[in-house]
Each structure stands twice: as structure tokens, then as C-alpha cells.
Write an enzyme that holds these catalytic residues in place. Structure first.
Site, PDB file in Angstrom:
ATOM      1  N   TYR A 189     -16.804  26.879   3.717  1.00 11.91           N
ATOM      2  CA  TYR A 189     -17.261  25.518   3.978  1.00 11.91           C
ATOM      3  C   TYR A 189     -17.569  24.752   2.686  1.00 11.91           C
ATOM      4  O   TYR A 189     -17.617  23.519   2.701  1.00 11.91           O
ATOM      5  CB  TYR A 189     -18.515  25.515   4.844  1.00 11.91           C
ATOM      6  CG  TYR A 189     -18.314  25.846   6.299  1.00 11.91           C
ATOM      7  CD1 TYR A 189     -17.112  26.361   6.777  1.00 11.91           C
ATOM      8  CD2 TYR A 189     -19.342  25.654   7.217  1.00 11.91           C
ATOM      9  CE1 TYR A 189     -16.945  26.678   8.114  1.00 11.91           C
ATOM     10  CE2 TYR A 189     -19.184  25.964   8.557  1.00 11.91           C
ATOM     11  CZ  TYR A 189     -17.991  26.486   8.991  1.00 11.91           C
ATOM     12  OH  TYR A 189     -17.835  26.802  10.330  1.00 11.91           O
ATOM     13  N   LYS A 240     -15.309  40.343   7.057  1.00 12.30           N
ATOM     14  CA  LYS A 240     -13.918  40.681   7.357  1.00 12.30           C
ATOM     15  C   LYS A 240     -13.356  41.371   6.118  1.00 12.30           C
ATOM     16  O   LYS A 240     -12.378  40.930   5.487  1.00 12.30           O
ATOM     17  CB  LYS A 240     -13.117  39.428   7.715  1.00 12.30           C
ATOM     18  CG  LYS A 240     -11.727  39.731   8.281  1.00 12.30           C
ATOM     19  CD  LYS A 240     -11.756  40.466   9.612  1.00 12.30           C
ATOM     20  CE  LYS A 240     -10.345  40.616  10.195  1.00 12.30           C
ATOM     21  NZ  LYS A 240     -10.329  41.390  11.447  1.00 12.30           N
ATOM     22  N   ASP A 272     -14.561  40.304  14.239  1.00  9.24           N
ATOM     23  CA  ASP A 272     -14.001  40.384  15.589  1.00  9.24           C
ATOM     24  C   ASP A 272     -14.736  41.415  16.430  1.00  9.24           C
ATOM     25  O   ASP A 272     -15.021  41.190  17.615  1.00  9.24           O
ATOM     26  CB  ASP A 272     -12.492  40.660  15.545  1.00  9.24           C
ATOM     27  CG  ASP A 272     -12.103  41.673  14.479  1.00  9.24           C
ATOM     28  OD1 ASP A 272     -12.986  42.162  13.760  1.00  9.24           O
ATOM     29  OD2 ASP A 272     -10.893  41.952  14.361  1.00  9.24           O
ATOM     30  N   ASP A 296     -21.707  30.571  11.861  1.00  8.71           N
ATOM     31  CA  ASP A 296     -21.529  29.400  12.705  1.00  8.71           C
ATOM     32  C   ASP A 296     -20.930  29.811  14.047  1.00  8.71           C
ATOM     33  O   ASP A 296     -21.390  29.413  15.125  1.00  8.71           O
ATOM     34  CB  ASP A 296     -20.609  28.408  11.985  1.00  8.71           C
ATOM     35  CG  ASP A 296     -20.714  26.993  12.519  1.00  8.71           C
ATOM     36  OD1 ASP A 296     -21.491  26.759  13.456  1.00  8.71           O
ATOM     37  OD2 ASP A 296     -20.008  26.115  11.992  1.00  8.71           O
ATOM     38  N   ASP A 300     -23.089  30.251  17.909  1.00  4.89           N
ATOM     39  CA  ASP A 300     -22.678  29.469  19.077  1.00  4.89           C
ATOM     40  C   ASP A 300     -22.224  30.381  20.212  1.00  4.89           C
ATOM     41  O   ASP A 300     -22.524  30.125  21.389  1.00  4.89           O
ATOM     42  CB  ASP A 300     -21.557  28.498  18.702  1.00  4.89           C
ATOM     43  CG  ASP A 300     -22.080  27.239  18.015  1.00  4.89           C
ATOM     44  OD1 ASP A 300     -23.288  27.195  17.709  1.00  4.89           O
ATOM     45  OD2 ASP A 300     -21.292  26.311  17.779  1.00  4.89           O
TER      46      ASP A 300
END
Length: 417
Positions: A189, A240, A272, A296, A300
Site C-alpha cells: 500500500y 506469503k 490463504d 486488511d 474484513d
């Protein structure tokens, strides 16, 4: 001039349509009772309602802050400031210099949401073609950078009264209490280079950089380990590392910092697998540490555990200075002005403001106990409505929270009068 919250606000000529909509939205029947005791601590709170439903939920949170604070002998001064789409509409930039300056001078920042401003919801693509520095979301990134916050705390707690509101199997969310700690200032980001170019074939290309430095990872890791020590001494780092070099360094540094905290049980999961396990068996998690994008997504996704993103608060903290406290749900413009949104995420963000921003634990517990009491009495907004409960809107939910706060005379005893 007086703002929508009845607070001091930047002197700006507001459009008639905005003033009319604001008056209609904030006409509330609730009355704030002052505490009998004389205030002995004074704090200044920068209030940034922002866009969309931020203008509905933040007044509820401010009412809760004011009453809980007065009951604890705190003198809270609120100053309303512009941010996001409304700032773009009125002064031409998403984060006015005065907003950032006064936010830095405050003791804490209470933020609603940035996104589509209420005056332009009939024209959603308005900001789509604007340069990035003139998009509402840029204000949030600029505010974080200006206040030097780097640690995003997102608790996922299931109230026992809301087990039936979950989207998951009913036994899955029981007893869930997770703290997601998300790094805010590095990663994809924020890192450079980024931008747009044209490749050799003449195709337009957009690119970002996934990058973390050892010092950035060490910084956030120590925050997470310190918090894990105060909880159940169990930390899961999510990355990851099979593919991304930034994640490879992330795992290496978290593993190194873990040696400083032998009392904390440490595990590592790929993003994942973590996403799958978070909804399959969330009780296995206590403290989750991850980067800006994965955090993020996971937070959510975790909204489905308690049943609604309208229940999730957050805090963004730095090493010093004011933190930013905001509901996770965003501006949700299609719900604005209907009095249907859930204010509990904003109210619980106010509790986090007391706990982490002002170090006023009793006031934080007052708010949390009041929320629990309102749920005990069966009041629900539509996102958490279940058979046998009472449907209320945002304003009524706020009034019921104030009633519970006003009746609750002792945090330690949890008694009502």
C-alpha cells in the site's frame, strides 16, 4: 462555526444541501447528563466524521465518549474537522492542512470514514478519474503518515448475545476473542516505486511494490509480541513466504524477534491457509500479526465471525502522539441518511480511544458494559437482527447506549441503578 456534532469546526462556507442534510441527520433526542464530580483531567479529541455513514455513527460515539468521560470525571473537548470527500468538495484537498495540524495537537483522533461524500452519492464515479492525490482515500494514508501511526489493532470479539447473528455454524464463533495487529506504513500500500507506465508492446501497466525492511517488521513485531504477552501468550504471524520476498524477510525477522519473547508461543501461516482457518476454526487464534494488505483482508473476512462489519472497531497507534480510532466499515454511501447503520463499531472504537489513546480503562469499560447491556435488552440494528429481538435504527441504538451508560454507576461492580 458549529459543526454537525455541535462542536467547533473549521470555518468554511458549507453548501445549503449539506447543511440541510446534516441538520436532518443529527436531530437527536438524547440528552447528555453531566457528572456530579468535578473534572480532573482534560483531553482534546479531534473528531473527523468524514463521508457517508461516518456522519451518522460518529455523533453516537461522541455522545458515548462525553457521557462516559463525565462519569469518570474527565473533561473532554471535541473539535470537528474536515477530511475525505467532504474536504475535497469544500476546500479542494482530501486532508486540509488545518485538519492535520489540529489532529497532531489533539490527544486522540476519532474518525468516521473516508469515501464517497454524501453530496455526490448520486454520481459515484466523480472521483474515479481524479489523480490519486485528489481521491478521498488519500486523506487516510496522509493522516496515518502525518501522525506517524504504524500499528493497526483490530479486535474480533463475539458478544455471547450475538452468537445467532453469525453467518457461520452457530458453534463456530462462541468464545472467539482475536486481536489482529496489522502493519500500516510499509508493504504494497505504501512502498515505492509504484505508478503507471507503458511496456514495450504499448500496453498500459500499473505497478506497486511489495516491500518491507527489517526495521519495519521488527517494529510491528515487538508491538504484537507485547500485546500477546498481555493476552494468552499465543501469536500467529501471517505471510506469503513461499512466493513473496517481502514475506520471506517478514518471516525471518518475526522468527528472530520471537527469541526475545520465549514465553509467547509462535506459529506462522500462509495467508490463504490463515483465511481458511479463520472462518473454519477461529478459536485457535489469539493474536494475529500481519502486513498491511493481508491484515486488511483478514480483518474484513473476520467480520463474518460475529456477523457484521458494523461490530468491528479499530485503533491506529504510533510510538507517541495521538492515535486514530475508527470503525472498520467505511463510508457505505448507499446506506447514508436511512438511519439503518449499526453504530456499535464506532462506539467500540470510542472505548478503544479511552483504553489505548487516553489510558482511561474505567471509561473504556463503561462503554463496553453499556453496549453489552443494550444487547442484553434485545436491541438490534438490521445487520444483526434475529428472531425475538427489537429492530432499531442508528439513532435509537445510540439513545439506548446512553441509557445504559447513565444507569451504570460502578464499573467494578457492574451494577445498575
Amino acid at each position: 462555526m458549529a459543526g454537525a456534532l455541535g462542536l467547533h469546526v473549521i470555518t468554511t462556507q458549507l453548501p445549503v444541501a449539506f447543511i440541510s442534510a446534516t441538520k436532518q441527520t443529527f436531530r437527536r433526542a438524547s440528552v447528555i447528563r453531566c457528572a456530579a464530580n468535578t473534572p480532573n483531567k482534560r483531553y482534546t479529541i479531534a473528531v473527523l466524521p468524514g463521508d457517508g455513514v461516518g456522519n451518522e455513527v460518529i455523533p453516537v460515539a461522541v455522545d458515548g465518549l462525553r457521557l462516559a468521560g463525565s462519569l469518570e470525571g474527565l473533561d473532554l473537548r471535541f473539535e470537528e474537522l474536515l477530511i475525505g470527500g467532504v474536504a475535497l468538495e469544500l476546500v479542494g484537498v482530501p486532508l486540509p492542512e488545518e485538519t492535520l495540524r489540529k489532529a497532531k495537537q489533539s490527544d486522540a483522533v476519532l474518525l468516521g470514514a473516508v469515501g464517497w461524500h454524501v453530496l455526490i452519492i448520486v454520481d459515484l464515479p466523480k472521483w474515479d478519474n481524479s489523480p490519486k492525490h485528489l481521491k478521498p482515500i488519500t486523506a487516510l494514508l496522509q493522516l496515518r503518515a502525518g501522525l506517524e501511526v504504524f500499528s493497526n489493532l483490530r479486535p474480533i470479539t463475539v458478544f455471547p448475545q450475538l452468537v445467532d447473528s453469525t453467518y457461520l455454524r452457530k458453534d463456530t464463533p462462541e468464545g472467539v476473542d482475536i486481536m489482529i495487529i496489522r502493519e500500516l506504513t510499509g508493504g504494497i500500500y505504501n512502498a515505492h516505486p509504484r505508478g503507471f507506465t507503458t511496456n514495450e508492446q504499448g500496453d498500459e501497466v500499473g505497478f506497486c511494490t511489495e516491500s518491507y525492511s527489517a526495521s519495519e517488521v521488527d517494529h510491528i513485531a515487538r508491538v504484537a509480541f507485547d500485546i500477546a504477552k498481555q493476552r494468552r501468550s499465543k501469536l500467529c504471524s501471517v505471510d506469503k513466504a513461499t512466493i513473496l520476498e517481502g514475506s520471506m524477510l517478514w518471516r525471518k525477522r518475526v522468527t528472530a524477534v520471537a527469541l526475545e519473547y520465549p514465553e509467547v508461543e509462535v506459529s506462522h501461516l500462509l495467508i490463504d491457509t490463515a483465511a481458511m482457518d479463520l472462518v473454519r476454526y477461529p478459536r485457535q487464534f489469539d493474536t494475529i500479526l500481519t502486513g498491511v494488505m493481508f491484515g486488511d483482508i483478514l480483518s474484513d473476512l473476520a467480520a463474518m465471525i460475529p456477523g457484521s462489519v458494523g461490530l468491528l472497531p479499530s485503533a491506529a497507534l504510533g510510538d507517541s502522539g495521538p492515535g486514530i480510532f475508527e470503525p472498520v466499515h467505511g463510508s457505505a454511501p448507499k446506506h447514508y441518511g436511512k438511519d439503518t447503520v449499526n453504530p456499535l463499531a464506532a462506539v467500540l472504537s470510542a472505548a478503544m480511544l479511552f483504553r489505548y489513546g487516553l489510558k482511561e480503562e474505567n471509561a473504556a469499560q463503561r462503554i463496553e458494559k453499556a453496549v453489552s447491556n443494550v444487547l442484553d435488552r434485545g436491541f438490534r440494528t438490521r445487520d444483526i437482527l434475529t428472531p425475538g429481538t427489537t429492530l432499531v435504527g442508528c439513532k435509537r441504538m445510540g439513545e439506548e447506549i446512553l441509557r445504559s451508560l447513565d444507569a451504570r454507576v460502578s464499573v467494578s461492580k457492574g451494577s445498575l441503578v
